[in-house]
Design an enzyme around this catalytic site. Structure first.
Site, PDB file in Angstrom:
ATOM      1  N   ARG A 189       0.718  11.195  17.362  1.00  0.00           N
ATOM      2  CA  ARG A 189       1.899  11.523  16.554  1.00  0.00           C
ATOM      3  C   ARG A 189       2.824  10.323  16.337  1.00  0.00           C
ATOM      4  NH1 ARG A 189       1.498  16.271  19.868  1.00  0.00           N
ATOM      5  NH2 ARG A 189       0.766  18.043  18.640  1.00  0.00           N
TER       6      ARG A 189
ATOM      7  N   LYS B 252       5.807   2.367   3.861  1.00  0.00           N
ATOM      8  CA  LYS B 252       4.881   3.247   3.156  1.00  0.00           C
ATOM      9  C   LYS B 252       3.453   2.970   3.633  1.00  0.00           C
ATOM     10  CE  LYS B 252       6.918   4.440  -1.324  1.00  0.00           C
ATOM     11  NZ  LYS B 252       6.723   4.309  -2.785  1.00  0.00           N
TER      12      LYS B 252
ATOM     13  N   GLU C  39       3.614  -8.198  -8.459  1.00  0.00           N
ATOM     14  CA  GLU C  39       4.711  -7.567  -7.721  1.00  0.00           C
ATOM     15  C   GLU C  39       5.916  -8.506  -7.615  1.00  0.00           C
ATOM     16  OE1 GLU C  39       5.280  -4.614  -6.717  1.00  0.00           O
ATOM     17  OE2 GLU C  39       3.377  -3.564  -6.452  1.00  0.00           O
TER      18      GLU C  39
ATOM     19  N   LYS D  89      13.555  -5.807  -1.558  1.00  0.00           N
ATOM     20  CA  LYS D  89      12.948  -4.558  -1.111  1.00  0.00           C
ATOM     21  C   LYS D  89      13.663  -3.998   0.113  1.00  0.00           C
ATOM     22  CE  LYS D  89       8.703  -2.063  -0.448  1.00  0.00           C
ATOM     23  NZ  LYS D  89       7.241  -2.043  -0.568  1.00  0.00           N
TER      24      LYS D  89
ATOM     25  N   GLU E 273      12.582   7.607  -0.697  1.00  0.00           N
ATOM     26  CA  GLU E 273      12.362   7.584  -2.139  1.00  0.00           C
ATOM     27  C   GLU E 273      12.928   8.812  -2.841  1.00  0.00           C
ATOM     28  OE1 GLU E 273       8.451   7.246  -4.789  1.00  0.00           O
ATOM     29  OE2 GLU E 273       8.628   5.575  -3.389  1.00  0.00           O
TER      30      GLU E 273
ATOM     31  N   ARG F 140      15.134   4.089  -4.248  1.00  0.00           N
ATOM     32  CA  ARG F 140      13.829   3.492  -3.957  1.00  0.00           C
ATOM     33  C   ARG F 140      12.819   3.728  -5.075  1.00  0.00           C
ATOM     34  NH1 ARG F 140      10.501   3.148   1.783  1.00  0.00           N
ATOM     35  NH2 ARG F 140       8.739   1.997   0.923  1.00  0.00           N
TER      36      ARG F 140
ATOM     37  N   ASN G 160       9.144   1.487  -8.135  1.00  0.00           N
ATOM     38  CA  ASN G 160       7.935   1.903  -8.856  1.00  0.00           C
ATOM     39  C   ASN G 160       7.891   1.359 -10.281  1.00  0.00           C
ATOM     40  OD1 ASN G 160       6.800   3.469  -6.739  1.00  0.00           O
ATOM     41  ND2 ASN G 160       8.245   5.126  -7.200  1.00  0.00           N
TER      42      ASN G 160
ATOM     43  N   HIS H 243       4.645   0.959 -12.132  1.00  0.00           N
ATOM     44  CA  HIS H 243       3.596   1.588 -11.334  1.00  0.00           C
ATOM     45  C   HIS H 243       3.042   2.879 -11.941  1.00  0.00           C
ATOM     46  CE1 HIS H 243       4.742  -1.337  -8.371  1.00  0.00           C
ATOM     47  NE2 HIS H 243       3.904  -0.872  -7.483  1.00  0.00           N
TER      48      HIS H 243
ATOM     49  N   HIS I  54      -0.646   2.326 -11.909  1.00  0.00           N
ATOM     50  CA  HIS I  54      -1.538   3.076 -11.028  1.00  0.00           C
ATOM     51  C   HIS I  54      -2.628   3.789 -11.828  1.00  0.00           C
ATOM     52  CE1 HIS I  54       1.023   3.530  -7.095  1.00  0.00           C
ATOM     53  NE2 HIS I  54       0.376   2.382  -7.175  1.00  0.00           N
TER      54      HIS I  54
ATOM     55  N   HIS J 173      -4.319  -4.635  -7.883  1.00  0.00           N
ATOM     56  CA  HIS J 173      -3.088  -3.850  -7.980  1.00  0.00           C
ATOM     57  C   HIS J 173      -2.003  -4.623  -8.728  1.00  0.00           C
ATOM     58  CE1 HIS J 173       0.131  -1.134  -6.839  1.00  0.00           C
ATOM     59  NE2 HIS J 173       0.809  -2.155  -6.362  1.00  0.00           N
TER      60      HIS J 173
END
Length: 311
Positions: A76, A98, A140, A181, A191, A195, A199, A202, A206, A218
Site C-alpha cells: 500500500r 504521476k 515537453e 512544474k 489535477e 495542474r 496537459n 496532450h 496522446h 511522446h
C-alpha cells in the site's frame, strides 16, 4: 541499466545501505503494461522489501512511471526515488508524482499519484542519450515554455536545444522546467484545476501517440498536438496568429513534427477514451499568449472541429 546501474548500486552500498537484486524490464512504451507491472511487484515481494525500504527508479519516463506505480501499490505504498536519465524524464515525468501504465484503450489509464521522496537529475547522463530521443524530449521543454516562460521560448527559437557542449545550459533549462512544474503541482497535486494546464498539447498528442501504437515518441506527439491546438486556437480567435506561428516555428526548429496526417475521426476515437474526458466533454488547454494558457471545456463535436482546424 547497462550504463549506470552498477554505479548507482555502488554509491548506495558505499553509503551503508543494503541493495536488493536489480529489477529490469525491456525498454519502450510498448512494455508499459499491467503484465510488466505485475512482474515488478513479484520481484519486490521476492526481495521481501518492507515499508522501511525504497524503490530507486533509474531510467527514462517509462521506468519512472512503472517503478513509481509499483512503489505506490506494494504494501500500500513504499518510498520511491526518481533518478531520471532522459531529458523528458528530467523536465517532466519524474516530477509531480504521476505514475501509470497503459491499456490497449489508451495511455496512462491505470495509475496513482505517488510523490517521490527525492529526484536526482544528473544532466551528465544525457551524454549517452541517442540524438533522436533527446530531440523528441524537447517537445515537453517547449510545452513548458509556452505555458509559463515566454523568454525561454524566445531562447529556444533563437538557439534550439542540443547536446553539443551544453552542460551548463542543459542544467539551467532543466531547472527552469522543474520550477514551472513544481509550482503548478504544489498548487494542485490532484489535477483539479491549475495542474490541468500541464496537459497543453496532450489531448491531441496522446491520441496521435496511441494511434501510432506508441511508435512515435511522446515528446514528438506533444509537439504536434501543441502546434495543432495553437493553430485551432488562432482560428477560433483565442490567441493571435503570431502566437501560433511562434510556437510552430520553435517546434520546427527542433526538428519535431508540427502536425499529423491522421484523420480527425481516428484521433477522436482515442480522445473519447482519454482520462481527461468528463462525460460528453473534454477539458482542453489552449494558449492565449506565450506564457499564458487556459483550460476550456468543450464538447466532443467542438473538439472534433478543433482537431480539423489544427490539421
Amino acid at each position: 541499466a547497462p550504463l549506470y546501474a552498477e554505479r548507482v548500486e555502488a554509491s548506495l552500498l558505499a553509503a551503508g545501505l543494503e541493495v536488493a537484486p536489480r529489477v529490469t524490464f525491456a525498454a519502450g512504451e510498448e512494455h508499459k503494461t499491467l503484465a510488466t507491472l505485475g512482474s515488478i511487484l513479484d520481484a519486490l515481494a521476492a526481495c521481501e522489501l518492507t515499508r522501511d525500504d525504497a524503490v530507486v527508479a533509474l531510467g527514462g519516463g517509462v521506468t519512472g512511471d512503472m517503478a513509481g506505480l509499483a512503489a505506490a501499490l506494494y504494501l500500500r505504498g513504499i518510498r520511491v526515488i526518481q533518478v531520471p536519465a532522459s531529458l523528458l524524464a528530467m523536465v517532466d515525468s519524474s516530477v509531480g508524482g504521476k505514475t501509470a501504465v497503459d491499456l490497449p484503450a489508451g495511455k496512462n489509464l491505470v495509475g496513482a499519484f505517488w510523490q517521490p521522496s527525492l529526484v536526482v537529475a544528473d544532466v551528465a547522463t544525457l551524454s549517452t542519450v541517442p540524438a533522436d530521443l533527446f530531440r523528441d524530449s524537447c517537445g515537453e521543454v517547449i510545452k513548458h515554455a509556452v505555458l509559463a516562460d515566454a523568454s525561454l521560448l524566445d531562447e529556444l527559437c533563437e538557439r534550439p536545444l542540443s547536446l553539443e557542449g551544453a552542460g551548463e545550459r542543459l542544467a539551467d533549462v532543466v531547472a527552469r522546467n522543474v520550477t514551472i512544474k513544481r509550482d503548478v503541482v504544489s498548487a494542485d497535486e490532484r489535477e483539479r484545476g491549475l495542474r490541468q494546464t500541464l496537459n497543453l498539447g496532450h489531448t491531441i498528442g496522446h491520441a496521435i501517440e496511441a494511434a501510432s501504437d506508441f511508435s512515435l515518441g511522446h515528446g514528438s506527439c506533444v509537439a504536434a498536438g501543441l502546434c495543432m491546438i495553437a493553430r485551432a486556437s488562432a482560428a477560433r480567435g483565442w490567441c493571435s496568429p503570431e502566437t501560433a506561428a511562434s510556437i510552430e516555428r520553435c517546434v520546427a526548429a527542433h526538428g519535431l513534427p508540427t502536425g499529423s496526417d491522421l484523420p480527425a475521426e481516428t484521433l477522436m476515437d482515442y480522445v473519447a477514451h482519454d482520462k481527461k474526458r468528463h462525460g460528453d466533454g473534454v477539458n482542453v488547454v489552449v494558449p492565449i499568449e506565450v506564457g499564458r494558457c487556459e483550460v476550456r471545456r468543450v464538447d466532443l463535436d467542438e473538439l472534433r472541429n478543433l482537431v480539423e482546424l489544427g490539421r
